[in-house]
Scaffold this motif. Sequence first.
Motif, PDB file in Angstrom:
ATOM      1  N   ALA A 207      31.204  44.321  32.695  1.00  0.00           N
ATOM      2  CA  ALA A 207      32.055  44.786  33.793  1.00  0.00           C
ATOM      3  C   ALA A 207      32.083  46.306  33.850  1.00  0.00           C
ATOM      4  CB  ALA A 207      33.472  44.234  33.633  1.00  0.00           C
ATOM      5  N   GLY A 208      32.170  46.951  32.672  1.00  0.00           N
ATOM      6  CA  GLY A 208      32.155  48.406  32.646  1.00  0.00           C
ATOM      7  C   GLY A 208      30.858  48.972  33.171  1.00  0.00           C
ATOM      8  N   ALA A 209      29.729  48.363  32.771  1.00  0.00           N
ATOM      9  CA  ALA A 209      28.426  48.842  33.236  1.00  0.00           C
ATOM     10  C   ALA A 209      28.254  48.626  34.733  1.00  0.00           C
ATOM     11  CB  ALA A 209      27.314  48.120  32.469  1.00  0.00           C
ATOM     12  N   VAL A 210      28.666  47.449  35.211  1.00  0.00           N
ATOM     13  CA  VAL A 210      28.527  47.158  36.643  1.00  0.00           C
ATOM     14  C   VAL A 210      29.401  48.095  37.466  1.00  0.00           C
ATOM     15  CG1 VAL A 210      29.003  45.430  38.419  1.00  0.00           C
ATOM     16  CG2 VAL A 210      27.830  44.763  36.326  1.00  0.00           C
ATOM     17  N   ALA A 211      30.641  48.296  37.009  1.00  0.00           N
ATOM     18  CA  ALA A 211      31.549  49.187  37.740  1.00  0.00           C
ATOM     19  C   ALA A 211      31.030  50.614  37.769  1.00  0.00           C
ATOM     20  CB  ALA A 211      32.939  49.141  37.107  1.00  0.00           C
ATOM     21  N   ALA A 212      30.387  51.033  36.670  1.00  0.00           N
ATOM     22  CA  ALA A 212      29.927  52.414  36.576  1.00  0.00           C
ATOM     23  C   ALA A 212      28.582  52.646  37.250  1.00  0.00           C
ATOM     24  CB  ALA A 212      29.847  52.833  35.101  1.00  0.00           C
ATOM     25  N   TRP A 213      27.705  51.628  37.251  1.00  0.00           N
ATOM     26  CA  TRP A 213      26.314  51.856  37.645  1.00  0.00           C
ATOM     27  C   TRP A 213      25.927  51.233  38.981  1.00  0.00           C
ATOM     28  CZ3 TRP A 213      24.074  50.112  32.266  1.00  0.00           C
ATOM     29  CH2 TRP A 213      24.480  51.032  31.286  1.00  0.00           C
ATOM     30  N   VAL A 214      26.560  50.110  39.353  1.00  0.00           N
ATOM     31  CA  VAL A 214      26.130  49.407  40.575  1.00  0.00           C
ATOM     32  C   VAL A 214      26.905  49.963  41.766  1.00  0.00           C
ATOM     33  CG1 VAL A 214      25.943  47.178  41.742  1.00  0.00           C
ATOM     34  CG2 VAL A 214      25.584  47.330  39.259  1.00  0.00           C
ATOM     35  N   PRO A 215      26.212  50.467  42.772  1.00  0.00           N
ATOM     36  CA  PRO A 215      26.923  51.033  43.934  1.00  0.00           C
ATOM     37  C   PRO A 215      27.622  49.958  44.751  1.00  0.00           C
ATOM     38  CG  PRO A 215      24.558  50.967  44.335  1.00  0.00           C
ATOM     39  CD  PRO A 215      24.749  50.581  42.892  1.00  0.00           C
ATOM     40  N   ASP A 216      28.709  50.329  45.388  1.00  0.00           N
ATOM     41  CA  ASP A 216      29.464  49.384  46.215  1.00  0.00           C
ATOM     42  C   ASP A 216      28.608  48.799  47.325  1.00  0.00           C
ATOM     43  OD1 ASP A 216      31.685  49.836  44.673  1.00  0.00           O
ATOM     44  OD2 ASP A 216      32.565  51.318  46.038  1.00  0.00           O
ATOM     45  N   SER A 217      27.651  49.570  47.820  1.00  0.00           N
ATOM     46  CA  SER A 217      26.814  49.098  48.921  1.00  0.00           C
ATOM     47  C   SER A 217      26.022  47.855  48.550  1.00  0.00           C
ATOM     48  CB  SER A 217      25.854  50.213  49.369  1.00  0.00           C
ATOM     49  OG  SER A 217      25.040  50.635  48.281  1.00  0.00           O
ATOM     50  N   PHE A 218      25.646  47.734  47.267  1.00  0.00           N
ATOM     51  CA  PHE A 218      24.903  46.543  46.836  1.00  0.00           C
ATOM     52  C   PHE A 218      25.755  45.294  47.000  1.00  0.00           C
ATOM     53  CE2 PHE A 218      24.087  43.415  43.492  1.00  0.00           C
ATOM     54  CZ  PHE A 218      22.752  43.107  43.750  1.00  0.00           C
ATOM     55  N   TRP A 219      27.002  45.360  46.477  1.00  0.00           N
ATOM     56  CA  TRP A 219      27.880  44.203  46.574  1.00  0.00           C
ATOM     57  C   TRP A 219      28.262  43.913  48.031  1.00  0.00           C
ATOM     58  CZ3 TRP A 219      27.283  41.743  42.414  1.00  0.00           C
ATOM     59  CH2 TRP A 219      27.269  42.366  41.158  1.00  0.00           C
ATOM     60  N   GLN A 220      28.471  44.946  48.810  1.00  0.00           N
ATOM     61  CA  GLN A 220      28.835  44.751  50.210  1.00  0.00           C
ATOM     62  C   GLN A 220      27.735  44.043  50.978  1.00  0.00           C
ATOM     63  OE1 GLN A 220      29.707  48.772  51.338  1.00  0.00           O
ATOM     64  NE2 GLN A 220      31.648  48.826  50.235  1.00  0.00           N
ATOM     65  N   THR A 221      26.489  44.361  50.651  1.00  0.00           N
ATOM     66  CA  THR A 221      25.357  43.686  51.294  1.00  0.00           C
ATOM     67  C   THR A 221      25.226  42.247  50.800  1.00  0.00           C
ATOM     68  OG1 THR A 221      24.161  45.781  51.515  1.00  0.00           O
ATOM     69  CG2 THR A 221      22.864  43.750  51.682  1.00  0.00           C
ATOM     70  N   LEU A 222      25.341  42.064  49.476  1.00  0.00           N
ATOM     71  CA  LEU A 222      25.182  40.731  48.892  1.00  0.00           C
ATOM     72  C   LEU A 222      26.240  39.762  49.390  1.00  0.00           C
ATOM     73  CD1 LEU A 222      23.779  38.841  46.839  1.00  0.00           C
ATOM     74  CD2 LEU A 222      25.349  39.735  45.098  1.00  0.00           C
ATOM     75  N   PRO A 255      37.136  40.393  33.848  1.00  0.00           N
ATOM     76  CA  PRO A 255      36.861  41.769  34.294  1.00  0.00           C
ATOM     77  C   PRO A 255      35.727  41.863  35.303  1.00  0.00           C
ATOM     78  CG  PRO A 255      37.238  41.738  31.930  1.00  0.00           C
ATOM     79  CD  PRO A 255      37.153  40.306  32.375  1.00  0.00           C
ATOM     80  N   LEU A 256      34.679  41.063  35.123  1.00  0.00           N
ATOM     81  CA  LEU A 256      33.582  41.069  36.093  1.00  0.00           C
ATOM     82  C   LEU A 256      34.040  40.489  37.425  1.00  0.00           C
ATOM     83  CD1 LEU A 256      30.684  41.688  36.761  1.00  0.00           C
ATOM     84  CD2 LEU A 256      29.995  39.523  35.708  1.00  0.00           C
ATOM     85  N   ALA A 257      34.953  39.515  37.382  1.00  0.00           N
ATOM     86  CA  ALA A 257      35.508  38.966  38.625  1.00  0.00           C
ATOM     87  C   ALA A 257      36.234  40.044  39.416  1.00  0.00           C
ATOM     88  CB  ALA A 257      36.460  37.807  38.312  1.00  0.00           C
ATOM     89  N   VAL A 258      36.910  40.957  38.711  1.00  0.00           N
ATOM     90  CA  VAL A 258      37.578  42.074  39.390  1.00  0.00           C
ATOM     91  C   VAL A 258      36.555  42.936  40.125  1.00  0.00           C
ATOM     92  CG1 VAL A 258      39.011  44.114  39.084  1.00  0.00           C
ATOM     93  CG2 VAL A 258      39.433  42.094  37.684  1.00  0.00           C
ATOM     94  N   VAL A 259      35.428  43.215  39.446  1.00  0.00           N
ATOM     95  CA  VAL A 259      34.379  44.029  40.064  1.00  0.00           C
ATOM     96  C   VAL A 259      33.828  43.336  41.305  1.00  0.00           C
ATOM     97  CG1 VAL A 259      32.086  45.039  39.705  1.00  0.00           C
ATOM     98  CG2 VAL A 259      33.770  45.105  37.863  1.00  0.00           C
ATOM     99  N   LEU A 260      33.584  42.035  41.215  1.00  0.00           N
ATOM    100  CA  LEU A 260      33.043  41.288  42.361  1.00  0.00           C
ATOM    101  C   LEU A 260      34.049  41.270  43.515  1.00  0.00           C
ATOM    102  CD1 LEU A 260      31.405  38.243  40.532  1.00  0.00           C
ATOM    103  CD2 LEU A 260      30.333  40.376  41.242  1.00  0.00           C
ATOM    104  N   TRP A 261      35.330  41.086  43.203  1.00  0.00           N
ATOM    105  CA  TRP A 261      36.369  41.056  44.239  1.00  0.00           C
ATOM    106  C   TRP A 261      36.453  42.402  44.947  1.00  0.00           C
ATOM    107  CZ3 TRP A 261      38.859  38.347  47.501  1.00  0.00           C
ATOM    108  CH2 TRP A 261      40.119  38.683  47.982  1.00  0.00           C
ATOM    109  N   GLN A 262      36.407  43.469  44.181  1.00  0.00           N
ATOM    110  CA  GLN A 262      36.411  44.800  44.779  1.00  0.00           C
ATOM    111  C   GLN A 262      35.140  45.046  45.592  1.00  0.00           C
ATOM    112  OE1 GLN A 262      36.935  47.271  41.271  1.00  0.00           O
ATOM    113  NE2 GLN A 262      39.101  47.553  41.726  1.00  0.00           N
ATOM    114  N   GLY A 263      34.042  44.394  45.179  1.00  0.00           N
ATOM    115  CA  GLY A 263      32.769  44.581  45.867  1.00  0.00           C
ATOM    116  C   GLY A 263      32.638  43.812  47.162  1.00  0.00           C
ATOM    117  N   GLY A 264      33.558  42.868  47.426  1.00  0.00           N
ATOM    118  CA  GLY A 264      33.540  42.189  48.713  1.00  0.00           C
ATOM    119  C   GLY A 264      33.344  40.692  48.678  1.00  0.00           C
TER     120      GLY A 264
END
Length: 388
Positions: A207-222, A255-264
């Motif tokens: 979750a820390g790596a995804v939050a720090a490294w994966v841009p929001d645009s990736f999740w928004q598109t996915l 924690p990863l679920a939080v990242v996915l929820w924030q990502g869209g």
Amino acid sequence: MDAVLHALSQAGVMGWEILWALVLGFALSAVVQAVVRRSSVARLLGDDRPRTLAVATGLGAASSSCSYAAVALARSLFRKGANFTAAMAFEIASTNLVLELGVILALLMGWQFTVAEFVGGPVMIVVLAVLFRLFLREGLVRRAREQADRQLAGAMEGHAAMDMSVQTEGSFVRRLLSGDGFTAVAHVFVMEWAAILRDLVLGLLIAGAVAAWVPDSFWQTLFFEGHPLAAKLWGPVVGPFVALASFVCSVGNVPLAVVLWQGGISFGGVIAFLFADLLILPILNIYRKYYGLRTAGFLLVTFYVSMVAAGYVTELVFGGLGAVPERSRATLPTGGVTWNHTTWLNIVFLALAALLVVRFVRTGGIGMLRMMGGAPQHGDGEAAADDR
């Protein structure tokens, strides 16, 4: 190096923020498990009637939150005569309807996700039971039982075989407040932590790596953010695939679920993702070893369909009631360690954890830790009772 340190910092802060809630959740779970005996569980799960499945769900919710231990315990119950459908219902409940998961969801994402988890879990079990009734053939169950009886070892085999509940008679309060009750709570508490620690740390790091490294645009598109209907239809479908590839289960995937929820991802997509801790690749391999390749494939398909269905139901129900929370309410903590209410709560619950750990060590717990990762030896736990 800066990126790595940033990811580690994110993971560390998240771990600090949820520490007191984890201790509280596992302590409550240990209290329940300390007074629930496993000796008669298989006898109660001999068929797939609705009442039996309800019992399996309740007993599972009072059991281990470690996905690996839940899978191993379900096989143990199946070998002792439990109905295959009831054993799978027990497995789902014991990793997705447990107290500690609800506490962490409420803390990081909001009470709505906790309620949705406890609504969606029974929905998944009902859908799975219907699918099993329609498509599960006796020949497949027979071959699964033959494979299960080969006793091929999987992760947390020893932990699943241990019954650490209080064996003395008396009321709930009397048993719990006895010396044996204190010891049982301490043993369950420490063993549960030992079972999920790897997945918890892995989940925080991912979750820390995804939050720090994966841009929001990736999740928004996915997740088709900006297309509400498509997002709601797509979220429960894609959520389990994200979980399958993450290798994280138990409370470690929150924690990863939080990242996915924030990502869209949609509300129902989060629920489907959380349920899919039983479909990560290492557990699919354990299904193959426990029940054979065909049964593992059957479980993959039926579990996936049930998870997607549960995601859609929670999306419809909570969306219809206007109970889907704002994404901004779910946040990954980034402020570091400060003297606030979280720090004081961590101090209090770390003291409780230390008390339980000391009791665990003084009552022979170290030997149990040594055997929990593999199959129990003759003379240990329930497996030895079967041999006798």
